[in-house]
Design an enzyme around this catalytic site. Sequence first.
Site, PDB file in Angstrom:
ATOM      1  N   LYS A 173     -43.835 -19.035  22.327  1.00  0.00           N
ATOM      2  CA  LYS A 173     -43.511 -19.764  23.616  1.00  0.00           C
ATOM      3  C   LYS A 173     -42.009 -19.571  23.719  1.00  0.00           C
ATOM      4  O   LYS A 173     -41.106 -20.542  23.222  1.00  0.00           O
ATOM      5  CB  LYS A 173     -44.096 -21.269  23.415  1.00  0.00           C
ATOM      6  CG  LYS A 173     -44.506 -21.917  24.457  1.00  0.00           C
ATOM      7  CD  LYS A 173     -43.593 -21.761  26.002  1.00  0.00           C
ATOM      8  CE  LYS A 173     -42.742 -22.655  26.180  1.00  0.00           C
ATOM      9  NZ  LYS A 173     -41.545 -22.405  27.182  1.00  0.00           N
ATOM     10  N   GLU A 378     -23.835 -33.386  21.921  1.00  0.00           N
ATOM     11  CA  GLU A 378     -24.015 -31.949  22.057  1.00  0.00           C
ATOM     12  C   GLU A 378     -23.623 -31.713  23.726  1.00  0.00           C
ATOM     13  O   GLU A 378     -24.671 -31.875  24.526  1.00  0.00           O
ATOM     14  CB  GLU A 378     -25.024 -31.403  21.800  1.00  0.00           C
ATOM     15  CG  GLU A 378     -24.986 -30.093  21.446  1.00  0.00           C
ATOM     16  CD  GLU A 378     -26.336 -29.223  21.420  1.00  0.00           C
ATOM     17  OE1 GLU A 378     -27.385 -29.815  21.716  1.00  0.00           O
ATOM     18  OE2 GLU A 378     -26.444 -28.481  20.413  1.00  0.00           O
TER      19      GLU A 378
HETATM   20  P1  NAD Z   1     -35.347 -27.482  24.665  1.00  0.00           P
HETATM   21  O1  NAD Z   1     -35.408 -28.285  23.247  1.00  0.00           O
HETATM   22  O2  NAD Z   1     -35.040 -27.761  25.874  1.00  0.00           O
HETATM   23  O3  NAD Z   1     -36.325 -26.296  24.492  1.00  0.00           O
HETATM   24  C1  NAD Z   1     -36.619 -25.388  23.529  1.00  0.00           C
HETATM   25  C2  NAD Z   1     -37.765 -24.719  23.649  1.00  0.00           C
HETATM   26  O4  NAD Z   1     -38.799 -25.678  23.373  1.00  0.00           O
HETATM   27  C3  NAD Z   1     -38.421 -24.091  25.117  1.00  0.00           C
HETATM   28  O5  NAD Z   1     -38.971 -22.923  24.976  1.00  0.00           O
HETATM   29  C4  NAD Z   1     -39.060 -25.324  25.634  1.00  0.00           C
HETATM   30  O6  NAD Z   1     -39.735 -24.729  26.563  1.00  0.00           O
HETATM   31  C5  NAD Z   1     -39.852 -25.827  24.560  1.00  0.00           C
HETATM   32  N1  NAD Z   1     -40.161 -27.210  24.844  1.00  0.00           N
HETATM   33  C6  NAD Z   1     -39.613 -28.192  25.622  1.00  0.00           C
HETATM   34  N2  NAD Z   1     -40.338 -29.382  25.423  1.00  0.00           N
HETATM   35  C7  NAD Z   1     -41.313 -29.178  24.818  1.00  0.00           C
HETATM   36  C8  NAD Z   1     -42.501 -30.085  24.080  1.00  0.00           C
HETATM   37  N3  NAD Z   1     -42.499 -31.056  24.492  1.00  0.00           N
HETATM   38  N4  NAD Z   1     -43.356 -29.305  23.193  1.00  0.00           N
HETATM   39  C9  NAD Z   1     -43.263 -28.086  23.155  1.00  0.00           C
HETATM   40  N5  NAD Z   1     -42.293 -27.227  23.453  1.00  0.00           N
HETATM   41  C10 NAD Z   1     -41.253 -27.702  24.290  1.00  0.00           C
HETATM   42  O7  NAD Z   1     -33.730 -26.637  24.223  1.00  0.00           O
HETATM   43  P2  NAD Z   1     -32.978 -25.753  25.009  1.00  0.00           P
HETATM   44  O8  NAD Z   1     -32.424 -26.388  26.052  1.00  0.00           O
HETATM   45  O9  NAD Z   1     -33.889 -24.574  25.291  1.00  0.00           O
HETATM   46  O10 NAD Z   1     -31.841 -25.027  23.899  1.00  0.00           O
HETATM   47  C11 NAD Z   1     -30.852 -25.867  23.596  1.00  0.00           C
HETATM   48  C12 NAD Z   1     -30.847 -26.693  22.318  1.00  0.00           C
HETATM   49  O11 NAD Z   1     -31.126 -25.377  21.545  1.00  0.00           O
HETATM   50  C13 NAD Z   1     -29.447 -27.008  22.203  1.00  0.00           C
HETATM   51  O12 NAD Z   1     -29.746 -28.599  21.682  1.00  0.00           O
HETATM   52  C14 NAD Z   1     -29.111 -26.276  20.710  1.00  0.00           C
HETATM   53  O13 NAD Z   1     -28.204 -26.956  19.950  1.00  0.00           O
HETATM   54  C15 NAD Z   1     -30.401 -25.978  20.045  1.00  0.00           C
HETATM   55  N6  NAD Z   1     -30.275 -24.658  19.327  1.00  0.00           N
HETATM   56  C16 NAD Z   1     -30.267 -24.874  17.944  1.00  0.00           C
HETATM   57  C17 NAD Z   1     -30.359 -23.720  17.168  1.00  0.00           C
HETATM   58  C18 NAD Z   1     -30.442 -23.980  15.727  1.00  0.00           C
HETATM   59  O14 NAD Z   1     -30.554 -22.859  14.958  1.00  0.00           O
HETATM   60  N7  NAD Z   1     -30.297 -25.090  15.054  1.00  0.00           N
HETATM   61  C19 NAD Z   1     -30.244 -22.409  17.845  1.00  0.00           C
HETATM   62  C20 NAD Z   1     -29.925 -22.235  19.107  1.00  0.00           C
HETATM   63  C21 NAD Z   1     -30.373 -23.497  19.843  1.00  0.00           C
END
Ligand code: NAD
Length: 474
Positions: A173, A378
């Site tokens: 996804k 963040e």
């Molecule tokens: P997000 O948590 O909004 O979304 C990430 C993914 O999860 C997307 O595909 C989204 O559609 C899905 N998602 C959202 N709600 C969900 C749910 N309830 N159940 C299942 N899936 C769900 O994050 P984002 O805004 O896309 O990305 C930015 C964040 O990612 C930042 O906080 C960043 O620090 C983090 N990040 C972490 C790493 C790491 O390796 N630690 C790497 C890259 C990004």
Amino acid sequence: MITIKNYINGELVDPANGNYLDNYNPADETVYSLIPNSSEEDLERTILSAKKAFPAWSQLSIDKRSRYLIKVADLIEANLDKLAEAESLDNGKPVSLARKVDIPRAAANFRFFASAIVNESTQAHIMEGVAINYTRRAPLGVVACISPWNLPLYLLTWKIAPALATGNCVIAKPSEVTPYTAFLLSELFIEAGIPAGVLNIIHGKGAEIGQKLVEHKEIKAISFTGGTSTGRIIGTEAAKQFKKVSLELGGKNPVLIFDDCDLEKAVETTVKSSFTNQGEICLCGSRIFIQEAIYEDFRSRFVEKVKNLRVGDPKTEVDLGPLVSEAHLRKVEMYVNEAIAQGGKVLTGGGRLGQAGYFFEPTVIEGLDEYCVINQEEVFGPVVTLVPFKEEQDAVKKANATVYGLAAVIWSQDVQRAHRVAHQIESGIVWVNCWMLRDLRTPFGGMKESGVGREGGSDALHFFTETQNVCIKL
Ligand code: NAD
């Protein structure tokens, strides 16, 4: 207008309900593609398809699985320009960055795990004259890989590759904000002749179809990268069904600049660690702590370089493109305004650039302590703060004063100090005199609210398998 499709049972298909979401080009705010707004009907089809593919895929020889993954890596490399342009269009990052980092790394992910399974060994424990124990690792079944928008293909393939290499079938996804390269990857899977159902890609909203995927009883494990608040929801759901879960979450990474560092190198690399990919990398340093004796010198050199960064059309030779979405632009603006309201002084940048497109100036703020909002939460954008520190223990205390613990950078020429400080920093990754230097064999992940578990190397192979001990009496 491009119409993105789901990839189910080896075919590119429309969502069952015919519903689509708009997908924006962040450089000019136009809708350039449509994404399936998938429903449970689509999810059930992906589950059926993955379950059907699992017996044959999991029993395929390691050598054959490895060859399939190498084919995918070759195809990614052969399509480097097309994929880099697509990633830039969708996410806003400079094409040059996608060409140099994102796409080569996506190919490397498949190549690395294709080789890792061939070279992996398991343990044997011999009870002399009594019995032999051997350990085997079996794939889990159907697993979910959920990825964010900042490094779309890079992070999606970082999960898919080890999951498939170890014999699982995957339902992926991708982020609904950046779905394009995942769609192009499905085309490459078809071209590579990967058996139908081994990989399925379902598009749609995280809180809707993503949540249903996590809750589905046929999903045996969830590998998630994204925000800490989403990770909390996913971790809670996974715990209810005792599913394996790997969470790679947010960060608030410290950069510690000691007065014995090579200042020129520290300044140059810190500009990169602050603003690469518009600061939208979970590993970017956002809190820069500088030892008092060199604070002013560092500040003037750093701010001068930041002022020279080129922000603009990501198709051209620029250092930063637009932020990924309007919602994200608003969030970054909100944090900068909050920092100013709390007494922060903007040394450069501080606002939106231009009328169209989600461009934001590279921003440097000083005058705030480690506990103010911008040093606690963040931002995930092109915004950093400068904070002076007195001596080692003060630096460690300030660096650790957050709920996050993903990555840290230490700049010092004193090797003993580098070790001493690294061991006290609460983060899963510490770089000394460098940043983003990655060996795919090393464990990758965060402490505290930055995550649970580690990806990379054998950690990923272990996550996607269940360990079984077989004891044979002699
Ligand atoms: P997000 O948590 O909004 O979304 C990430 C993914 O999860 C997307 O595909 C989204 O559609 C899905 N998602 C959202 N709600 C969900 C749910 N309830 N159940 C299942 N899936 C769900 O994050 P984002 O805004 O896309 O990305 C930015 C964040 O990612 C930042 O906080 C960043 O620090 C983090 N990040 C972490 C790493 C790491 O390796 N630690 C790497 C890259 C990004």
